[in-house]
Write a protein that holds these residues in place. Structure first.
Motif, PDB file in Angstrom:
ATOM      1  N   UNK A 126       4.482  14.069  -0.501  1.00 51.93           N
ATOM      2  CA  UNK A 126       5.582  13.130  -0.617  1.00 51.93           C
ATOM      3  C   UNK A 126       6.459  13.095   0.612  1.00 51.93           C
ATOM      4  N   UNK A 171       3.408  14.134  -9.987  1.00 47.58           N
ATOM      5  CA  UNK A 171       4.216  15.347  -9.975  1.00 47.58           C
ATOM      6  C   UNK A 171       4.517  15.852 -11.382  1.00 47.58           C
ATOM      7  N   UNK A 214       3.684   4.914   7.205  1.00 47.89           N
ATOM      8  CA  UNK A 214       3.891   5.868   6.119  1.00 47.89           C
ATOM      9  C   UNK A 214       4.298   7.231   6.684  1.00 47.89           C
ATOM     10  N   UNK A 247       2.134   6.500  -6.908  1.00 41.84           N
ATOM     11  CA  UNK A 247       1.057   7.375  -7.365  1.00 41.84           C
ATOM     12  C   UNK A 247       1.421   8.850  -7.175  1.00 41.84           C
ATOM     13  N   UNK A 248       2.027   9.171  -6.022  1.00 39.81           N
ATOM     14  CA  UNK A 248       2.323  10.589  -5.816  1.00 39.81           C
ATOM     15  C   UNK A 248       3.487  11.055  -6.670  1.00 39.81           C
ATOM     16  N   UNK A 249       4.413  10.139  -7.005  1.00 39.15           N
ATOM     17  CA  UNK A 249       5.478  10.550  -7.926  1.00 39.15           C
ATOM     18  C   UNK A 249       4.919  10.758  -9.321  1.00 39.15           C
ATOM     19  N   UNK A 273       0.838  -1.202   0.000  1.00 39.19           N
ATOM     20  CA  UNK A 273       0.000   0.000   0.000  1.00 39.19           C
ATOM     21  C   UNK A 273       0.872   1.250   0.000  1.00 39.19           C
ATOM     22  N   UNK A 274       1.934   1.220   0.829  1.00 39.43           N
ATOM     23  CA  UNK A 274       2.799   2.396   0.920  1.00 39.43           C
ATOM     24  C   UNK A 274       3.539   2.639  -0.391  1.00 39.43           C
ATOM     25  N   UNK A 319       2.553   1.673  -3.374  1.00 43.46           N
ATOM     26  CA  UNK A 319       1.549   2.106  -4.337  1.00 43.46           C
ATOM     27  C   UNK A 319       1.273   3.600  -4.156  1.00 43.46           C
ATOM     28  N   UNK A 320       1.178   3.988  -2.894  1.00 41.60           N
ATOM     29  CA  UNK A 320       0.916   5.383  -2.579  1.00 41.60           C
ATOM     30  C   UNK A 320       2.035   6.275  -3.114  1.00 41.60           C
ATOM     31  N   UNK A 321       3.266   5.840  -2.887  1.00 44.10           N
ATOM     32  CA  UNK A 321       4.389   6.680  -3.292  1.00 44.10           C
ATOM     33  C   UNK A 321       4.537   6.721  -4.805  1.00 44.10           C
ATOM     34  N   UNK A 355      -4.513   5.958   1.158  1.00 45.99           N
ATOM     35  CA  UNK A 355      -3.624   4.801   1.221  1.00 45.99           C
ATOM     36  C   UNK A 355      -4.524   3.571   1.144  1.00 45.99           C
ATOM     37  N   UNK A 356      -4.567   2.934  -0.019  1.00 45.86           N
ATOM     38  CA  UNK A 356      -5.512   1.830  -0.179  1.00 45.86           C
ATOM     39  C   UNK A 356      -4.881   0.474   0.153  1.00 45.86           C
TER      40      UNK A 356
END
Ligand SMILES: Nc1nc2c(ncn2[C@@H]2O[C@H](COP(=O)(O)OP(=O)(O)O)[C@@H](O)[C@H]2O)c(=O)[nH]1
Ligand SMILES: [Mg+2]
Lengths: 115, 246
Positions: free
Chosen positions: B2, A115, B80, A110-112, A103-104, A106-108, B62-63
């Motif tokens: 980020x 940008x 996180x 996605x945020x990259x 999940x973490x 995937x989150x990162x 955060x899924x």
């Protein structure tokens, strides 16, 4: 009396066959089959060797031999079930950590990408 | 989001399971009362539109790929936040029971006292509408059990409205209960000689949906948590286990 031991002998052969077939078809991993195989073989040997069983029975003071056999098998299976709970708990821990990690990541990602 | 911005950056995390009816308003309220603070909704594999509603309201999401339970979900947020360098994390429930106006007070208390955890506590007992009879008894029971363990009274040990600092984050990232986390987390902190304080907050009835802790589950909850408390007291401090224990 002895017919009971025959039944347990047959049961252990069935168990043995089941484990071996599952192994062959890769339905069970080798490391998890070992304890089942040992249990089945031990059960088989004990039900076939009345003298050994009688000796254990006399030594422990249990009223009769088939009962001894059941006590032994019962204990063995109890220990095995407990072991499974330990294994499952480890798997669960690993699985939780992995799920969080994915999940973490995937989150990162996605945020990259955003940008 | 980020990285944490600034030295004492705050992150608000919102664990959510099937909260599409409430989560949007929860996120909007948080953003209104603490603008410039990132909001992270951790979705425990909801089957409804929680993720979409949360994103539309301006939250990061955060899924989780499959259901972990509340503790695993909150811990994902803590991990996180820790990795991104946040100094403070405040957890707000996704059902609208917590009032975003109380967030600044919790943050303020974290900063001014330097204690590891600040609990938003409904000092005044709620009426039966949101705290059932069994639940109320459970809370009273745990106050009694926790008092000697923590060495000081805790008014609202089941509150999910909780702020932590980075020292607590570091501990919780390694060791956090998987299911009903609030009470066990207190014991985890106590074992590290960490401090907690309580701040009075308002609690509302849920905005939508139903509490996952039904009267029938309350009994299971009590047994489960009680066991967790004692396990944590007796815990062997060997190999840190991921996800649980430690
Ligand atoms: N991740 C996750 N969150 C949950 C679960 N059960 C409840 N929640 C969330 O935890 C918060 C509190 O849950 P709730 O049922 O209201 O508990 P109560 O307020 O203590 O009665 C809400 O934000 C729920 O969405 C769960 O199994 N997993
Ligand atoms: Mg609630």
């Amino acid at each position: 009396m002895d017919s009971l031991l025959h039944v347990t002998a047959v049961l252990s052969v069935v168990l043995l066959a089941m484990v071996l077939i599952s192994l062959r078809r890769a339905h069970i991993r080798v490391e998890y089959s070992v304890s089942w195989l040992l249990a089945a073989v031990a059960m088989l040997l004990l039900s076939l060797s009345r003298p050994v069983l009688d000796a254990i029975t006399r030594w422990t003071g249990v009223p009769d031999s088939p009962l001894t056999l059941f006590l032994i098998t019962g204990t063995v299976f109890l220990v095995m079930f407990f072991r499974f709970s330990v294994i499952i708990s480890h798997l669960r821990d690993d699985n939780v950590a992995l799920t969080q990690r994915v999940a973490m990541l995937e989150y990162r990602v996605r945020s990259f990408e955003q940008e | 989001m980020n990285r944490a911005s600034g030295a004492d950056a705050l992150l608000v995390i919102v664990p959510a399971l099937n909260e599409e009816g409430a989560i949007g308003e929860v996120v909007r309220q948080i953003r209104q009362h603490v603008p410039d603070v990132p909001v992270l909704v951790i979705d425990d594999c909801s089957e409804d539109g929680t993720i979409g509603v949360a994103r539309a309201a301006g939250a990061d999401v955060l899924p989780l790929a499959h259901h972990l339970g509340l503790g695993g979900c909150v811990q994902a947020g803590y991990k996180l936040a820790y990795e991104l360098g946040f100094e403070y994390v405040i957890r707000v429930d996704g059902d609208g029971q917590h009032d975003a106006r109380d967030i600044p007070a919790i943050l303020e208390r974290l900063k001014s006292t330097g204690c590891e955890m600040v609990i938003g506590s409904r000092f005044v007992e709620e009426n039966g509408s949101s705290t059932g009879m069994v639940r109320g008894l459970g809370i009273r029971f745990f106050r009694m059990v926790l008092r000697p363990i923590l060495g000081k009274p805790v008014r609202d040990p089941t509150s999910g409205f909780v702020g932590v600092n980075r020292r607590a984050l570091e501990v919780f990232a390694r060791s956090f209960p998987l299911e009903y986390p609030e009470i066990e987390a207190l014991v985890v902190l106590q074992r590290r000689r960490f401090r907690f304080e309580e701040v009075p907050v308002k609690m509302h009835p849920r905005l939508a949906g139903r509490s996952t802790i039904t009267p029938r589950k309350s009994l299971y909850y009590i047994v489960h948590v009680l066991l967790g408390v004692f396990v944590n007291i007796l815990k062997y401090d060997g190999r840190p286990r991921p996800g649980r224990g430690g």
